[in-house]
Design a protein around this motif. Structure first.
Motif, PDB file in Angstrom:
ATOM      1  N   HIS A  32       2.518  -0.012   4.978  1.00  0.00           N
ATOM      2  CA  HIS A  32       1.291  -0.428   4.668  1.00  0.00           C
ATOM      3  C   HIS A  32       0.383   0.561   5.445  1.00  0.00           C
ATOM      4  O   HIS A  32       0.546   0.759   6.382  1.00  0.00           O
ATOM      5  CB  HIS A  32       0.996  -1.943   5.138  1.00  0.00           C
ATOM      6  CG  HIS A  32      -0.371  -2.171   4.556  1.00  0.00           C
ATOM      7  ND1 HIS A  32      -1.500  -2.262   5.349  1.00  0.00           N
ATOM      8  CD2 HIS A  32      -0.736  -2.989   3.613  1.00  0.00           C
ATOM      9  CE1 HIS A  32      -2.346  -2.840   4.807  1.00  0.00           C
ATOM     10  NE2 HIS A  32      -2.165  -3.403   3.651  1.00  0.00           N
ATOM     11  N   ASP A  63      -8.890   3.764  -8.621  1.00  0.00           N
ATOM     12  CA  ASP A  63      -9.369   2.543  -7.925  1.00  0.00           C
ATOM     13  C   ASP A  63      -8.649   2.461  -6.724  1.00  0.00           C
ATOM     14  O   ASP A  63      -7.540   2.043  -6.424  1.00  0.00           O
ATOM     15  CB  ASP A  63      -9.023   1.323  -8.655  1.00  0.00           C
ATOM     16  CG  ASP A  63      -9.684   0.056  -7.950  1.00  0.00           C
ATOM     17  OD1 ASP A  63     -10.313   0.034  -6.876  1.00  0.00           O
ATOM     18  OD2 ASP A  63      -9.548  -0.861  -8.766  1.00  0.00           O
ATOM     19  N   MET A  65      -9.182   0.922  -4.027  1.00  0.00           N
ATOM     20  CA  MET A  65      -8.976  -0.221  -3.265  1.00  0.00           C
ATOM     21  C   MET A  65      -7.479  -1.037  -3.640  1.00  0.00           C
ATOM     22  O   MET A  65      -6.904  -1.964  -3.187  1.00  0.00           O
ATOM     23  CB  MET A  65      -9.815  -1.486  -3.904  1.00  0.00           C
ATOM     24  CG  MET A  65     -11.276  -1.058  -3.380  1.00  0.00           C
ATOM     25  SD  MET A  65     -11.537  -0.714  -1.546  1.00  0.00           S
ATOM     26  CE  MET A  65     -11.217  -2.624  -1.028  1.00  0.00           C
ATOM     27  N   LYS A  66      -6.944  -0.365  -4.720  1.00  0.00           N
ATOM     28  CA  LYS A  66      -5.435  -0.728  -5.037  1.00  0.00           C
ATOM     29  C   LYS A  66      -4.359  -0.162  -4.232  1.00  0.00           C
ATOM     30  O   LYS A  66      -3.175  -0.470  -4.369  1.00  0.00           O
ATOM     31  CB  LYS A  66      -5.153  -0.664  -6.604  1.00  0.00           C
ATOM     32  CG  LYS A  66      -6.016  -1.482  -7.598  1.00  0.00           C
ATOM     33  CD  LYS A  66      -5.717  -1.411  -8.986  1.00  0.00           C
ATOM     34  CE  LYS A  66      -6.567  -2.351  -9.779  1.00  0.00           C
ATOM     35  NZ  LYS A  66      -6.294  -2.078 -11.270  1.00  0.00           N
ATOM     36  N   ILE A  67      -4.795   0.943  -3.560  1.00  0.00           N
ATOM     37  CA  ILE A  67      -3.756   1.841  -2.785  1.00  0.00           C
ATOM     38  C   ILE A  67      -3.679   1.075  -1.303  1.00  0.00           C
ATOM     39  O   ILE A  67      -4.314   1.044  -0.689  1.00  0.00           O
ATOM     40  CB  ILE A  67      -4.248   2.983  -2.575  1.00  0.00           C
ATOM     41  CG1 ILE A  67      -4.289   3.619  -3.933  1.00  0.00           C
ATOM     42  CG2 ILE A  67      -3.255   4.091  -1.719  1.00  0.00           C
ATOM     43  CD1 ILE A  67      -4.787   5.142  -4.122  1.00  0.00           C
ATOM     44  N   LYS A  68      -2.274   0.442  -1.235  1.00  0.00           N
ATOM     45  CA  LYS A  68      -2.159  -0.145  -0.001  1.00  0.00           C
ATOM     46  C   LYS A  68      -0.859   0.270   0.811  1.00  0.00           C
ATOM     47  O   LYS A  68      -1.053   0.226   2.023  1.00  0.00           O
ATOM     48  CB  LYS A  68      -1.639  -1.707  -0.432  1.00  0.00           C
ATOM     49  CG  LYS A  68      -2.612  -2.450  -1.322  1.00  0.00           C
ATOM     50  CD  LYS A  68      -4.137  -2.687  -0.665  1.00  0.00           C
ATOM     51  CE  LYS A  68      -5.001  -3.677  -1.242  1.00  0.00           C
ATOM     52  NZ  LYS A  68      -6.233  -3.832  -0.892  1.00  0.00           N
ATOM     53  N   ASN A  69       0.047   0.923   0.210  1.00  0.00           N
ATOM     54  CA  ASN A  69       1.043   1.479   0.867  1.00  0.00           C
ATOM     55  C   ASN A  69       1.393   2.926   0.653  1.00  0.00           C
ATOM     56  O   ASN A  69       0.869   3.641  -0.370  1.00  0.00           O
ATOM     57  CB  ASN A  69       2.367   0.553   0.759  1.00  0.00           C
ATOM     58  CG  ASN A  69       2.873   0.568  -0.698  1.00  0.00           C
ATOM     59  OD1 ASN A  69       2.833   1.555  -1.478  1.00  0.00           O
ATOM     60  ND2 ASN A  69       3.303  -0.643  -1.208  1.00  0.00           N
ATOM     61  N   ASP A  72       2.278   3.852  -2.938  1.00  0.00           N
ATOM     62  CA  ASP A  72       1.241   4.045  -3.909  1.00  0.00           C
ATOM     63  C   ASP A  72       0.323   5.156  -3.994  1.00  0.00           C
ATOM     64  O   ASP A  72       0.016   6.028  -5.009  1.00  0.00           O
ATOM     65  CB  ASP A  72      -0.090   2.949  -3.506  1.00  0.00           C
ATOM     66  CG  ASP A  72       0.353   1.407  -3.723  1.00  0.00           C
ATOM     67  OD1 ASP A  72       1.457   1.153  -4.294  1.00  0.00           O
ATOM     68  OD2 ASP A  72      -0.352   0.682  -3.154  1.00  0.00           O
ATOM     69  N   LEU A  76       0.502   8.036  -7.191  1.00  0.00           N
ATOM     70  CA  LEU A  76      -0.841   8.518  -7.427  1.00  0.00           C
ATOM     71  C   LEU A  76      -0.933  10.087  -7.573  1.00  0.00           C
ATOM     72  O   LEU A  76      -0.978  10.628  -8.535  1.00  0.00           O
ATOM     73  CB  LEU A  76      -1.915   7.915  -6.668  1.00  0.00           C
ATOM     74  CG  LEU A  76      -3.215   8.769  -6.897  1.00  0.00           C
ATOM     75  CD1 LEU A  76      -3.966   8.357  -8.237  1.00  0.00           C
ATOM     76  CD2 LEU A  76      -4.301   8.474  -5.749  1.00  0.00           C
TER      77      LEU A  76
END
Length: 87
Positions: A32, A63, A65-69, A72, A76
């Motif tokens: 994370h 987006d 905000m969707k990138i958490k770890n 991701d 991307l």
């Protein structure tokens, strides 16, 4: 980690290790960004600027905000690389 582009993983990991002093053993897809890697929002922005400079890929219409770890981010950057080769 085999489903991520190895070159992308190396680029992202090198940036995180060299510029943000994240220990190499912490650089796993499930890490994370905030809780495990201790990256704050400014680090996140800086990381994407460095990734853009390193890869020449500009992540537009993402987006964040969707990138958490870390996985991701691998995904991307891999998608940006594939999108550019297809276009």
């Amino acid at each position: 980690m085999s489903h991520y582009n190895t070159e992308v993983v190396n680029i992202v990991n090198n940036i995180l290790h060299e510029k943000f002093e994240v220990p190499k053993d912490a650089l796993i897809p499930t890490a994370h960004l905030k809780d495990d890697l201790q990256l704050d929002s400014l680090d996140f922005v800086d990381m994407f600027i460095l990734l853009e400079q390193e890869t020449g890929k500009n992540p537009q219409n993402v987006d964040f905000m969707k990138i958490k770890n870390l996985g991701d981010i691998y995904q991307l950057v891999s998608e940006l690389t594939v999108a550019e080769t297809v276009n």
